[in-house]
Design a protein around this motif. Sequence first.
Motif, mmCIF file in Angstrom:
data_model
loop_
_atom_site.group_PDB
_atom_site.id
_atom_site.type_symbol
_atom_site.label_atom_id
_atom_site.label_comp_id
_atom_site.label_asym_id
_atom_site.label_seq_id
_atom_site.Cartn_x
_atom_site.Cartn_y
_atom_site.Cartn_z
ATOM 1 N N HIS A 256 0.806 -1.221 0.000
ATOM 2 C CA HIS A 256 0.000 0.000 0.000
ATOM 3 C C HIS A 256 0.838 1.271 0.000
ATOM 4 O O HIS A 256 0.343 2.340 0.370
ATOM 5 C CB HIS A 256 -0.984 -0.027 1.172
ATOM 6 C CG HIS A 256 -2.024 -1.091 1.039
ATOM 7 N ND1 HIS A 256 -2.942 -1.109 0.015
ATOM 8 C CD2 HIS A 256 -2.253 -2.207 1.776
ATOM 9 C CE1 HIS A 256 -3.718 -2.174 0.130
ATOM 10 N NE2 HIS A 256 -3.316 -2.865 1.187
ATOM 11 N N ILE A 257 2.099 1.177 -0.432
ATOM 12 C CA ILE A 257 2.842 2.385 -0.759
ATOM 13 C C ILE A 257 2.312 2.913 -2.089
ATOM 14 O O ILE A 257 2.178 2.155 -3.058
ATOM 15 C CB ILE A 257 4.356 2.104 -0.867
ATOM 16 C CG1 ILE A 257 4.924 1.706 0.498
ATOM 17 C CG2 ILE A 257 5.098 3.325 -1.412
ATOM 18 C CD1 ILE A 257 6.410 1.386 0.471
ATOM 19 N N ILE A 258 1.995 4.189 -2.144
ATOM 20 C CA ILE A 258 1.426 4.772 -3.361
ATOM 21 C C ILE A 258 2.538 5.052 -4.371
ATOM 22 O O ILE A 258 3.518 5.735 -4.080
ATOM 23 C CB ILE A 258 0.661 6.067 -3.038
ATOM 24 C CG1 ILE A 258 -0.550 5.748 -2.152
ATOM 25 C CG2 ILE A 258 0.209 6.770 -4.321
ATOM 26 C CD1 ILE A 258 -1.296 6.978 -1.677
ATOM 27 N N THR A 259 2.371 4.521 -5.571
ATOM 28 C CA THR A 259 3.353 4.730 -6.632
ATOM 29 C C THR A 259 2.834 5.666 -7.722
ATOM 30 O O THR A 259 3.613 6.197 -8.502
ATOM 31 C CB THR A 259 3.730 3.392 -7.291
ATOM 32 O OG1 THR A 259 2.605 2.871 -7.998
ATOM 33 C CG2 THR A 259 4.180 2.392 -6.240
ATOM 34 N N CYS A 266 -7.444 1.204 -5.192
ATOM 35 C CA CYS A 266 -7.020 0.026 -4.435
ATOM 36 C C CYS A 266 -8.091 -0.305 -3.397
ATOM 37 O O CYS A 266 -8.878 0.568 -3.004
ATOM 38 C CB CYS A 266 -5.678 0.313 -3.756
ATOM 39 S SG CYS A 266 -5.009 -1.063 -2.788
ATOM 40 N N CYS A 268 -7.804 -0.548 -0.429
ATOM 41 C CA CYS A 268 -7.585 0.171 0.828
ATOM 42 C C CYS A 268 -8.279 1.530 0.823
ATOM 43 O O CYS A 268 -8.308 2.229 1.844
ATOM 44 C CB CYS A 268 -6.087 0.365 1.068
ATOM 45 S SG CYS A 268 -5.299 1.565 -0.017
ATOM 46 N N ARG A 270 -7.435 4.036 -1.335
ATOM 47 C CA ARG A 270 -6.611 5.019 -2.009
ATOM 48 C C ARG A 270 -6.396 4.588 -3.468
ATOM 49 O O ARG A 270 -6.947 3.607 -3.934
ATOM 50 C CB ARG A 270 -5.283 5.193 -1.272
ATOM 51 C CG ARG A 270 -5.470 5.715 0.152
ATOM 52 C CD ARG A 270 -4.158 5.875 0.878
ATOM 53 N NE ARG A 270 -3.514 4.590 1.134
ATOM 54 C CZ ARG A 270 -2.345 4.438 1.731
ATOM 55 N NH1 ARG A 270 -1.679 5.507 2.131
ATOM 56 N NH2 ARG A 270 -1.832 3.242 1.941
ATOM 57 N N CYS A 273 -1.667 2.223 -5.446
ATOM 58 C CA CYS A 273 -0.763 1.484 -4.555
ATOM 59 C C CYS A 273 0.029 0.437 -5.350
ATOM 60 O O CYS A 273 -0.358 0.055 -6.459
ATOM 61 C CB CYS A 273 -1.547 0.778 -3.454
ATOM 62 S SG CYS A 273 -2.422 1.888 -2.321
ATOM 63 N N LYS A 275 0.071 -2.568 -4.868
ATOM 64 C CA LYS A 275 -0.799 -3.727 -5.048
ATOM 65 C C LYS A 275 -1.575 -3.693 -6.355
ATOM 66 O O LYS A 275 -1.880 -4.736 -6.938
ATOM 67 C CB LYS A 275 -1.772 -3.815 -3.861
ATOM 68 C CG LYS A 275 -2.663 -5.035 -3.863
ATOM 69 C CD LYS A 275 -3.529 -5.081 -2.610
ATOM 70 C CE LYS A 275 -4.423 -6.312 -2.612
ATOM 71 N NZ LYS A 275 -5.279 -6.371 -1.404
ATOM 72 N N ALA A 336 8.241 3.390 -5.116
ATOM 73 C CA ALA A 336 8.024 2.691 -3.847
ATOM 74 C C ALA A 336 9.344 2.318 -3.189
ATOM 75 O O ALA A 336 9.533 2.502 -1.977
ATOM 76 C CB ALA A 336 7.177 1.440 -4.079
#
Length: 421
Positions: A256-259, A266, A268, A270, A273, A275, A336
């Motif tokens: 879930h780091i935003i790229t 996503c 989550c 947001r 991510c 993912k 990321a």
Amino acid sequence: MLGVPEMVVPQRRRGTNLPKMGDFNQAVILDSIRRSEEGLSRVELAASAGLAAQTVSNICRRLLDAELIMEAGKETSGPGKPRTILRLNPQGMYAIGIHIDPALTSYALLDAVGTVLVSIDEPTDLCSTPEQAVAAMGAQIRQIIAESGIPEQRVAGVGVATPGPVDASSGTVVDPPHMTGWNRVPLRDLLRESTGLPVVMDKDVTASAVAELWAGADASATDFVFVYIGTGIGAGLVLNDEVVRGASGNVGEIGHIITDPDGPPCDCGRRGCVKVTCMPETLVAQARALGGLPALAEGAVQSLPEDMAALAEAASAGNTAAQDVLAQSARRLAAAVSVLTNLLDVDRVVFGGPFWPALAPTYLAQMPALLTHLSVTDSVHSVDVVGTIVNSGEEAFGAACLVMENAFSPKAAQLLLDSKI
């Protein structure tokens, strides 16, 4: 001292001459011997470990009696008595590794020096219940031991690498995203029951980081991030030459780091991510949507490994759509990874995992410049980008290395004195 020339020995973990520290000191000696390609003498071991000569001699005698190490000839490096060189005994210990990926389950049998004696791959069974699937894994392990002909008493245990998240304290797999039904599965206990052997369990990314150290990575690379690219993407962490696991054994959950803030939504809540922007199934879907790739045309039924191989082959052949998909993934994942390198101040990033070979040409060509651009310490030190030294297709090697790490590597916990003393 006459007859003893000055020596230069690598400064690794050092032992302690305090009482009741035998286990830690033995691990220090074993670790020092395994790290030396040519082997070490007792004098060199005493110097590198900071232990008394008699302590080293006593430990080496125990290890020789247990057949974990062996004498490998004499060495003369100047005046004085020739030194006896000690090395690990390849047949002194064995370990079995099992690597579980949602797409593929792999097995490996290693000897004490890390030689892969048996390697088996099979599709991961996600149709049976987890209990049935693990029982079948146990049966496969028992068969590997039986057919190998090695003495079972020499098998130190089974290492199992699994997608996270995990509950390390209980050896439980906690609902991996791509393994439906595997919720709160007591994998360690189930595998111990089905094999009758000790079991060490860890996340796949952590096992890969352990393997990178165990396989003989550059001795100067004591701080690095291992980016694992399997069905999912995660990161392993090595700081000061030790693998970092975190409070619950779940270091490296980077999904879930935003790229890309404008990327796809996503689960989550947001957007953009890791993912939903960087995982192999996402890249295949993007390539398929662009068209022009016959092997990835709608309706073409292949496994994810076959799809990724087709995407890589198309990019290598000059297909611009495939090249664009992989180049975009490199830019996104670099964003990321730069979060990790900046936060942790490491000077090396190692990529690996089952799908790394498909991405390696693009990533190795583009990632160094991308990370340099995104680094806040580029004026102080560079960030090296390399591929894993573990052979492709040998992810189970990392799982087996968990057993070797448990047996050979010194652990700070061994230095904790009993509170009653």
